[in-house]
Design a protein around this motif. Sequence first.
Motif, short mmCIF file in Angstrom:
data_model
loop_
_atom_site.label_atom_id
_atom_site.label_comp_id
_atom_site.label_asym_id
_atom_site.label_seq_id
_atom_site.Cartn_x
_atom_site.Cartn_y
_atom_site.Cartn_z
N HIS A 231 92.52 -15.83 48.59
CA HIS A 231 92.64 -16.57 47.33
C HIS A 231 91.68 -17.75 47.25
CE1 HIS A 231 95.26 -18.83 50.08
NE2 HIS A 231 95.03 -19.87 49.32
N ASN A 232 91.22 -18.25 48.41
CA ASN A 232 90.29 -19.39 48.40
C ASN A 232 88.83 -18.96 48.33
OD1 ASN A 232 89.82 -18.36 50.94
ND2 ASN A 232 90.56 -20.17 52.05
N GLY A 233 88.58 -17.67 48.16
CA GLY A 233 87.22 -17.18 48.04
C GLY A 233 86.62 -16.69 49.35
N GLU A 234 87.23 -17.07 50.47
CA GLU A 234 86.71 -16.62 51.76
C GLU A 234 87.15 -15.17 52.01
OE1 GLU A 234 88.08 -19.31 54.73
OE2 GLU A 234 86.96 -21.02 53.94
N SER A 235 86.48 -14.52 52.98
CA SER A 235 86.79 -13.14 53.29
C SER A 235 87.14 -12.98 54.76
CB SER A 235 85.61 -12.22 52.95
OG SER A 235 85.38 -12.19 51.56
N VAL A 236 88.03 -12.04 55.04
CA VAL A 236 88.36 -11.68 56.41
C VAL A 236 88.32 -10.16 56.51
CG1 VAL A 236 89.82 -13.70 56.84
CG2 VAL A 236 90.83 -11.63 55.88
N ASP A 237 88.02 -9.66 57.70
CA ASP A 237 88.00 -8.22 57.90
C ASP A 237 89.40 -7.71 58.19
OD1 ASP A 237 85.30 -8.00 57.47
OD2 ASP A 237 84.76 -8.12 59.59
N VAL A 238 89.81 -6.68 57.48
CA VAL A 238 91.12 -6.05 57.70
C VAL A 238 90.93 -4.54 57.73
CG1 VAL A 238 92.36 -7.91 56.53
CG2 VAL A 238 91.68 -5.89 55.25
N PRO A 239 91.78 -3.81 58.48
CA PRO A 239 91.69 -2.34 58.47
C PRO A 239 92.23 -1.79 57.16
CG PRO A 239 93.50 -3.06 59.87
CD PRO A 239 92.78 -4.30 59.45
N LEU A 240 91.38 -1.08 56.42
CA LEU A 240 91.79 -0.46 55.17
C LEU A 240 91.96 1.04 55.38
CD1 LEU A 240 89.73 -2.12 52.27
CD2 LEU A 240 92.07 -2.59 53.00
N MET A 241 93.11 1.56 55.01
CA MET A 241 93.38 3.00 55.05
C MET A 241 92.91 3.60 53.73
SD MET A 241 97.24 2.89 56.67
CE MET A 241 97.92 2.19 55.16
N THR A 242 92.25 4.74 53.78
CA THR A 242 91.67 5.33 52.58
C THR A 242 92.04 6.81 52.47
OG1 THR A 242 89.79 3.80 52.64
CG2 THR A 242 89.52 5.79 51.33
N ALA A 243 92.37 7.24 51.26
CA ALA A 243 92.64 8.66 51.01
C ALA A 243 92.23 9.00 49.58
CB ALA A 243 94.11 8.99 51.21
N LYS A 244 91.62 10.18 49.43
CA LYS A 244 91.27 10.69 48.12
C LYS A 244 92.19 11.86 47.80
CE LYS A 244 87.49 12.58 45.34
NZ LYS A 244 86.06 13.02 45.32
N ARG A 245 92.98 11.70 46.76
CA ARG A 245 93.92 12.74 46.36
C ARG A 245 94.48 12.38 44.98
NH1 ARG A 245 97.97 10.27 50.65
NH2 ARG A 245 96.56 11.33 52.09
N TYR A 246 95.50 13.08 44.53
CA TYR A 246 96.15 12.75 43.27
C TYR A 246 97.25 11.72 43.51
CZ TYR A 246 93.75 16.30 40.53
OH TYR A 246 92.79 17.03 39.87
N TRP A 247 97.25 10.70 42.65
CA TRP A 247 98.23 9.63 42.74
C TRP A 247 98.86 9.39 41.37
CZ3 TRP A 247 98.37 7.63 47.71
CH2 TRP A 247 97.22 7.80 48.49
N ASP A 248 100.06 8.85 41.35
CA ASP A 248 100.60 8.29 40.11
C ASP A 248 99.89 6.96 39.90
OD1 ASP A 248 102.62 10.15 39.19
OD2 ASP A 248 103.68 9.66 41.04
N TYR A 249 99.17 6.84 38.79
CA TYR A 249 98.23 5.71 38.61
C TYR A 249 98.31 5.21 37.18
CZ TYR A 249 93.70 3.31 38.18
OH TYR A 249 92.70 2.38 37.95
N MET A 250 98.08 3.92 37.01
CA MET A 250 97.93 3.32 35.68
C MET A 250 96.94 2.17 35.75
SD MET A 250 101.15 0.74 34.93
CE MET A 250 100.26 0.09 33.52
N GLU A 251 96.40 1.82 34.59
CA GLU A 251 95.40 0.74 34.54
C GLU A 251 95.50 0.03 33.20
OE1 GLU A 251 90.54 0.14 35.04
OE2 GLU A 251 91.51 2.03 35.64
N THR A 252 95.42 -1.30 33.25
CA THR A 252 95.38 -2.12 32.05
C THR A 252 94.16 -3.03 32.13
OG1 THR A 252 96.63 -4.01 32.92
CG2 THR A 252 97.91 -2.14 32.06
N ASP A 253 94.02 -3.91 31.16
CA ASP A 253 92.91 -4.87 31.20
C ASP A 253 93.09 -5.88 32.33
OD1 ASP A 253 91.80 -3.66 28.99
OD2 ASP A 253 92.71 -5.06 27.56
N GLN A 254 94.35 -6.03 32.80
CA GLN A 254 94.64 -7.05 33.82
C GLN A 254 94.71 -6.49 35.25
OE1 GLN A 254 96.67 -6.96 30.84
NE2 GLN A 254 95.13 -8.39 30.05
N PHE A 255 95.10 -5.22 35.41
CA PHE A 255 95.30 -4.73 36.78
C PHE A 255 95.19 -3.21 36.87
CE2 PHE A 255 99.57 -5.05 34.83
CZ PHE A 255 100.00 -3.74 34.96
#
Length: 416
Positions: A231-255
Motif C-alpha cells: 500500500h505504500n508503493g514499495e514492492s516485495v517478492d511473494v510466491p504467486l500460484m498461477t493457473a489458466k482455466r475457466y473461472w467464475d469471474y466478474m469485472e467492473t470499473d473498480q475491480f
Amino acid sequence: MNGTVKTLMAAGVALVLTGCGTEEQETAGDVKTLEIAADVEYGKEDYKKIVNANNELGMELMAEVPADGDGNTFISPLSLYMALSMLYNGAAGETKAEIAEVLNASIPPEEMNKANASLMVMLADNSESVQLDIANSIWLNETYDFQQEFAESNRDYFNAKIEEIDVTDSESSDRINDWVSGRTNGMIDKMVPKPLDPNLVTILLNAIYFKGEWTEPFEEKNTEDRPFRLHNGESVDVPLMTAKRYWDYMETDQFQAAILPYGDREAGMYVFLPKTGSSLEEFEAGLTPENWKSWRQQFDYREGTLSIPKFELEYGVLLNDALKTLGMETAFMDSNLSGMLEGGGGTISEVKQKTALKVDEKGTEAAAATSITVPTEGSAEGPFTMTVDRPFFLAIEDTETRTLLFMGSIADPVSK
C-alpha cells in the motif's frame, strides 16, 4: 495489486447436537455424525433468520477492526456471531437489546437458538475435499453457578461443553488453550493468558476450523516469486500460484473478481482485486449487503489466467471498541447478565478473536476462535491497593461446603 486483500472467512460446522450436550470428539480432523435429539426443536429453514444478519455483521466489522502491522485483517463473522448468540441467552435489559442490535436480528433468545441450530445443521456436511468444524465451550469459575435455563439452552442448541475450573490453578489455562488448539487443528494454540485473572467468572468460547482442497489444484511448477506492490508503493517478492482455466469471474470499473471453488463446489473463496487507480479502501467503503448480493449475481464462467499469492498469516484483535461502535455501547461498562449466573453479577470485560489462514497449491486451511470474558463486577476498574493497617475482620471458610470455620475482629494483631 494495491494493498492487501482482506478476506471474510466463510466457515461451517460438523458436530453432534444432543438434548443433553453430548461430548464431542476433540480432534478437528474427525468427521462427526450429526444427531439431533427429539427435544431440540427448530425449523429446517430457521437459519434464514440469521444468515444475512451474520454476513452484515462481518461487513460492519471489517469497517471497524484495525489492520495488523502488515496491513492485514482477517476475521470470522460466524465465530463472533455464534459466541454472541450464546451470551444472548444470559443477557437482560439494555444489554440484551444491545447484543440484539449487533446481531442484526431483533428476535428472542429462543428463536436465535433455533436459528443457530438450523444453520449448524445446514453447514454440517463434510466431504473428502472440504472439512468444516465448529465447537462451543463455556468455562465457569467453580465458585459460581449458571442459571439452569442458560446452561441448558447452550448445551442443547449450541452443543456447548460446560466445564468448571479453578481459576487459581495454572492448569486451567492449559485446559482452555488445549481445547482451542484441538478444535482448530493446532492453528490457534494460545487463547487465554496463564495464569487466568483471579476475578474471572466465565469465558464463552467458539472455535471454527476450515480445510478445503481446491476443485482443481494449482500446479507447483507454475508457482514463482513475483513482485507484490504494498500500500505504500514499495514492492516485495511473494510466491504467486498461477493457473489458466475457466473461472467464475466478474469485472467492473473498480475491480476484478474471481471465485476459487473447493471440493465439489461446497465452498468457494471470493477474491476481489481493486484496479489500478482504485484502492482497497474504496472497495471496502462499497462493501455492503446490497452490493454483495448484486455482485454475486454478476459472475460469468470465463476462461482466464489467475495468479494469487501463496501465503500464511495470523491475526488477532480485541473487539470491544468495534462492538461499542456497532451498538454495544454500555455492555462493557454495566452488563446485565442476570439470566446467566445464579445470584446475578458479572460484566463483559472483553471480546477477543484470533484467526489463522494458510493458502497454497492444494487449498486453504483457516481457523478462528472467539472468546467472551466475564469477570466479577468492578474488576475492570484496574489494580487496587489494600493496606491492612487498622482493625479488621476475618473469616476462614471451607470452600466445598462453604462452612465458616473461624471468624473474628482483629483490633490489635500484635501478640501480648
